[in-house]
Scaffold this active site. Structure first.
Site, PDB file in Angstrom:
ATOM      1  N   LYS A   1     -44.968  15.740  25.770  1.00 21.57           N
ATOM      2  CA  LYS A   1     -44.381  16.758  25.337  1.00 21.57           C
ATOM      3  C   LYS A   1     -42.984  16.632  24.899  1.00 21.57           C
ATOM      4  O   LYS A   1     -42.035  15.951  25.600  1.00 21.57           O
ATOM      5  CB  LYS A   1     -44.571  17.983  26.411  1.00 21.57           C
ATOM      6  CG  LYS A   1     -45.912  18.534  26.592  1.00 21.57           C
ATOM      7  CD  LYS A   1     -45.707  19.527  27.516  1.00 21.57           C
ATOM      8  CE  LYS A   1     -46.988  20.336  27.829  1.00 21.57           C
ATOM      9  NZ  LYS A   1     -46.974  21.290  29.210  1.00 21.57           N
TER      10      LYS A   1
ATOM     11  N   ARG B   1     -42.088  -2.964  45.884  1.00 19.23           N
ATOM     12  CA  ARG B   1     -40.961  -2.345  46.224  1.00 19.23           C
ATOM     13  C   ARG B   1     -40.399  -3.149  47.388  1.00 19.23           C
ATOM     14  O   ARG B   1     -39.170  -3.538  47.232  1.00 19.23           O
ATOM     15  CB  ARG B   1     -40.751  -1.053  46.542  1.00 19.23           C
ATOM     16  CG  ARG B   1     -41.079  -0.150  45.273  1.00 19.23           C
ATOM     17  CD  ARG B   1     -41.036   1.486  45.541  1.00 19.23           C
ATOM     18  NE  ARG B   1     -40.580   2.062  44.344  1.00 19.23           N
ATOM     19  CZ  ARG B   1     -40.870   3.194  44.136  1.00 19.23           C
ATOM     20  NH1 ARG B   1     -41.249   3.960  45.192  1.00 19.23           N
ATOM     21  NH2 ARG B   1     -40.626   4.081  42.966  1.00 19.23           N
TER      22      ARG B   1
ATOM     23  N   GLY C   1     -37.579   8.699  37.398  1.00 17.81           N
ATOM     24  CA  GLY C   1     -36.537   9.680  37.296  1.00 17.81           C
ATOM     25  C   GLY C   1     -35.031   9.089  36.593  1.00 17.81           C
ATOM     26  O   GLY C   1     -34.388   9.590  35.979  1.00 17.81           O
TER      27      GLY C   1
ATOM     28  N   GLY D   1     -43.194   6.404  34.292  1.00 16.14           N
ATOM     29  CA  GLY D   1     -44.389   6.145  35.063  1.00 16.14           C
ATOM     30  C   GLY D   1     -45.463   5.487  34.049  1.00 16.14           C
ATOM     31  O   GLY D   1     -45.993   4.589  34.569  1.00 16.14           O
TER      32      GLY D   1
END
Ligand code: ADP
Ligand code: MG
Length: 395
Positions: free
Chosen positions: A197, A36, A377, A354
């Site tokens: 899911k 990063r 996210g 991820g």
């Protein structure tokens, strides 16, 4: 999309407040992966070359509005100096006298790093008072933290409203890649959505069926779609109560002209562990005492055809339980196909998430993808079609 870049703003002699994501993994006070930090280099170098004084704003971990010494960005200073090859002047607070003193002490070409913005409760509350104190430190704002853009915080959205603002190079690259994949993509477009899911990816599926030509559903969530169509899946992970929702998504896809692809064959096992005895059966023939842990070779062959017929691919979620061998086979094979097509110039491929990034790295395919988003996210919310406040504020 209406957002400005560094090219749109005068930088000479300006103090540039630059929001970055340097929330790097650390063990015993030492940075274990500086990826990063490496990624902010183009923006920092560009700004310095244009004559700006660079002041970095960032969060680190989750101190929840309190000063937590272990979560001080001071621990990141050495790694930052090493990666940038520049002197870093640290300010022990991101506002007020310590921040001003650090900025005053830095020479042009040095980089100022201010303390964790999340030490202030106003950061995550997007408190206008905190944003104003930050704005008082500089002349212009550059946001290079796409991964924090889905949250309206004082150092992202709040600050952008108070100063002339632009996207940094990393943010710009991410926005351009995402725009090319879903905004104005070259068609046909295929989306691959896998993972555990349906319930965690409802908004994602709902948005994609209206935007893409082909939707490949894989992983545990495919089981829910099989169940919805009256197919028994034995002991597989499946959200039976989500069956009506799955049918709704299928209906929405039909109405929008999006073709849904479900597994036609599956790899089943009796145990969820590496090397478990397994067999490949038709997707309609999962034994009652077994669970589906991967897609089979016929499914991969079908995906290969779909990928080959498309010009753009967007991918989130593995096709199977990729963490345990050999249930990574379909994910690896499909990733390889996408990587090869991309290398040959036949496909624009964008992936994020991820576990997806981990799976594509494991498959050795990540480097050949057009763009891999590490934004987590923010990437998902963007794929869901949501407005990212940190980006919207750069308009
Ligand atoms: P991402 O992090 O990229 O958004 P997800 O978290 O949604 O991806 O999904 C990854 C998880 O889905 C992995 O832990 C993987 O083991 C699990 N998974 C995929 N297929 C299956 C399956 N058939 N049965 C159980 N778990 C599965
Ligand atoms: Mg995950």
């Amino acid at each position: 999309m209406a957002w400005k870049t560094i090219d749109d703003m005068g930088m000479a002699g300006k103090t540039a407040l630059v929001r970055v994501d340097i929330n790097v993994p650390m063990e015993a006070g030492v940075v274990t992966d500086a990826t990063r930090i490496e990624k902010i280099k183009p923006t920092v170098e560009d700004l310095i070359a244009r004559g700006a004084k660079v002041v970095l704003l960032a969060h680190f971990d989750r101190p929840k509005g309190k000063v937590v010494p272990e979560m001080s960005l001071g621990h990141v200073k050495a790694a930052l100096e090493a990666a940038l090859g520049r002197k870093v002047v640290f300010g022990s607070d991101c506002i007020g006298a310590p921040a001003k003193a650090a900025i005053a002490a830095a020479h042009q070409g040095d980089v100022v790093l201010l303390e964790n913005t999340r030490f202030h409760p106003g950061e995550e509350k997007n408190d206008p008072a905190l944003a104003a104190e930050l704005a008082a430190l500089g002349d212009v704002f550059v946001n290079d933290a796409f991964s924090a853009a889905h949250r309206a915080h004082a150092s992202t959205e709040g600050l952008a409203k108070l100063l002339p603002s632009a996207a940094g190079r990393l943010m710009e690259a991410e926005l351009k890649a995402l725009e090319a994949a879903l905004g104005t993509p070259v068609r046909p477009v295929v989306a691959v959505v896998g993972g555990a899911k349906v319930s965690t990816k409802l908004d994602l599926l709902g948005n994609l069926v209206t935007k893409v030509d082909h939707l490949v559903i894989g992983g545990g969530m495919a089981n829910t779609f099989l169940v919805a169509q009256g197919i028994e899946v034995g002991k597989s992970l499946a959200e039976r109560d989500m069956a009506p929702t799955a049918l709704e998504i299928i209906g929405k896809a039909k109405a929008a002209g999006c073709t849904i692809h479900l597994p036609v064959d599956v790899v089943v096992a009796r145990e969820f562990k590496a090397g478990a005895a397994n067999e490949t059966v038709a997707a309609t023939a999962c034994p009652a005492d077994a669970m589906i842990l991967d897609a089979g070779p016929k499914t991969v062959a079908e995906l290969t055809k779909v990928f080959g017929a498309c010009k753009t691919l967007i991918w989130n979620g593995p096709l199977g339980a990729f963490e345990i061998e050999p249930f990574n086979a379909a994910t690896n094979a499909a990733a390889k196909v996408a990587a090869d097509l991309t290398k040959a110039g036949a496909l624009v491929s964008v992936a994020g998430g991820g576990d997806t990034v981990a799976a594509l790295n494991q498959a050795g395919a990540a480097a050949d993808f057009t763009f891999i988003s590490t934004a987590g996210g923010a990437f998902l919310e963007w794929m869901e079609g949501k407005v990212l406040p940190g980006v919207a504020a750069l308009g």
